[in-house]
Design a protein around this motif. Structure first.
Motif, PDB file in Angstrom:
ATOM      1  N   VAL A 159      45.394  21.945  26.958  1.00  0.00           N
ATOM      2  CA  VAL A 159      45.572  22.436  26.328  1.00  0.00           C
ATOM      3  C   VAL A 159      46.574  22.313  25.047  1.00  0.00           C
ATOM      4  O   VAL A 159      47.761  22.770  25.472  1.00  0.00           O
ATOM      5  CB  VAL A 159      45.723  24.186  26.440  1.00  0.00           C
ATOM      6  N   TYR A 160      46.547  22.755  24.139  1.00  0.00           N
ATOM      7  CA  TYR A 160      47.448  22.355  23.025  1.00  0.00           C
ATOM      8  C   TYR A 160      47.489  23.531  22.338  1.00  0.00           C
ATOM      9  O   TYR A 160      46.176  24.187  21.853  1.00  0.00           O
ATOM     10  CB  TYR A 160      47.034  21.508  21.825  1.00  0.00           C
ATOM     11  N   GLU A 161      49.111  24.021  21.594  1.00  0.00           N
ATOM     12  CA  GLU A 161      49.286  25.870  20.995  1.00  0.00           C
ATOM     13  C   GLU A 161      49.107  25.239  19.651  1.00  0.00           C
ATOM     14  O   GLU A 161      50.006  23.506  19.244  1.00  0.00           O
ATOM     15  CB  GLU A 161      49.976  26.139  21.682  1.00  0.00           C
ATOM     16  N   THR A 162      48.378  25.222  18.983  1.00  0.00           N
ATOM     17  CA  THR A 162      48.354  25.378  17.432  1.00  0.00           C
ATOM     18  C   THR A 162      49.355  26.654  16.722  1.00  0.00           C
ATOM     19  O   THR A 162      48.507  28.242  17.050  1.00  0.00           O
ATOM     20  CB  THR A 162      47.338  24.491  16.574  1.00  0.00           C
ATOM     21  N   PRO A 163      48.571  26.925  15.278  1.00  0.00           N
ATOM     22  CA  PRO A 163      48.791  27.601  14.131  1.00  0.00           C
ATOM     23  C   PRO A 163      47.840  29.114  14.364  1.00  0.00           C
ATOM     24  O   PRO A 163      47.987  30.579  14.222  1.00  0.00           O
ATOM     25  CB  PRO A 163      49.360  27.498  12.927  1.00  0.00           C
ATOM     26  N   CYS A 164      46.485  28.298  15.647  1.00  0.00           N
ATOM     27  CA  CYS A 164      45.358  28.739  14.983  1.00  0.00           C
ATOM     28  C   CYS A 164      45.255  29.678  16.782  1.00  0.00           C
ATOM     29  O   CYS A 164      44.097  29.387  17.122  1.00  0.00           O
ATOM     30  CB  CYS A 164      44.620  28.817  14.993  1.00  0.00           C
ATOM     31  N   GLY A 165      46.166  29.440  17.099  1.00  0.00           N
ATOM     32  CA  GLY A 165      45.953  29.376  19.351  1.00  0.00           C
ATOM     33  C   GLY A 165      45.804  28.174  19.255  1.00  0.00           C
ATOM     34  O   GLY A 165      46.011  27.233  19.082  1.00  0.00           O
ATOM     35  N   GLU A 166      45.528  28.622  21.290  1.00  0.00           N
ATOM     36  CA  GLU A 166      45.250  27.013  21.944  1.00  0.00           C
ATOM     37  C   GLU A 166      44.016  26.637  21.472  1.00  0.00           C
ATOM     38  O   GLU A 166      42.761  26.807  21.624  1.00  0.00           O
ATOM     39  CB  GLU A 166      45.268  27.637  23.168  1.00  0.00           C
ATOM     40  N   VAL A 167      44.302  25.470  21.569  1.00  0.00           N
ATOM     41  CA  VAL A 167      42.999  24.196  21.602  1.00  0.00           C
ATOM     42  C   VAL A 167      43.174  23.176  22.917  1.00  0.00           C
ATOM     43  O   VAL A 167      44.609  22.929  22.808  1.00  0.00           O
ATOM     44  CB  VAL A 167      43.101  23.546  20.564  1.00  0.00           C
TER      45      VAL A 167
END
Length: 182
Positions: A159-167
């Protein structure tokens, strides 16, 4: 002493070249031969998963083998990158949120050292190096300007954290077809 006489190229030089190239700190790197099917398959799977997860995000999207013009003497062509921008530029000039490089014998040193150091210095939040021969992805997170190993995946999601939430990228899904063939 020989380095003092080394050519130093800029984007305007790069734009005149034929073929597929990257330009890293003024040095040209040939992008040939073309990646093998396994390499392209892994990159395509990652792009598909990322775009599926980012579908609701109005700013972020994943692309394969697009240019990132990082500096006047540096043009990267990551295998996969996630860009967070409401507008798609002809050539990306914004720092990607995530970069994935699929290692081949010809690119291992560049991916593990030169690009690792440059992506780290540019502040790329996430860098993932994918090893098709081992069916492993090594994930690095940029913490205070330094890449720290955040995980190593074979069959599990990360799980990566991005500006759009977790991906979440399910590496078991990415490697499934290749694992069946071995």
């Amino acid at each position: 002493m020989a380095l003092a006489y080394q050519e130093h190229y800029l984007i305007e030089d790069y734009e005149q070249w034929e073929g597929d190239w990257e330009l890293i700190d003024g040095m040209p790197y040939a992008m040939s031969p073309a990646p093998v099917t396994e390499h392209q398959y892994i990159g395509s799977m990652i792009v598909g998963i990322l775009n599926e997860k980012l579908e609701e995000c109005e700013a972020c999207y994943a692309v394969a083998e697009a240019e990132w013009r990082a500096r006047e003497d540096t043009v990267f062509r990551p295998d996969v990158m996630v860009v967070c921008s409401r507008e798609m530029e002809r050539y990306n000039t914004k720092r990607p949120e995530m970069i994935f490089e699929v290692v081949s014998p010809a690119t291992a040193k560049r991916d593990e050292h030169y690009k690792f150091d440059d992506y780290e210095a540019e502040g790329v939040p996430w860098y993932t190096i994918v090893y098709p021969s081992l069916l492993i992805a090594k994930i690095y997170r940029n913490v205070d300007g330094t890449f720290k190993k955040a995980g190593e995946c074979k069959d599990e999601p990360f799980v990566y954290e991005t500006p759009c939430g977790e991906v979440a990228v399910d590496f078991g899904r990415v490697f499934k077809r290749l694992r069946r063939q071995r």
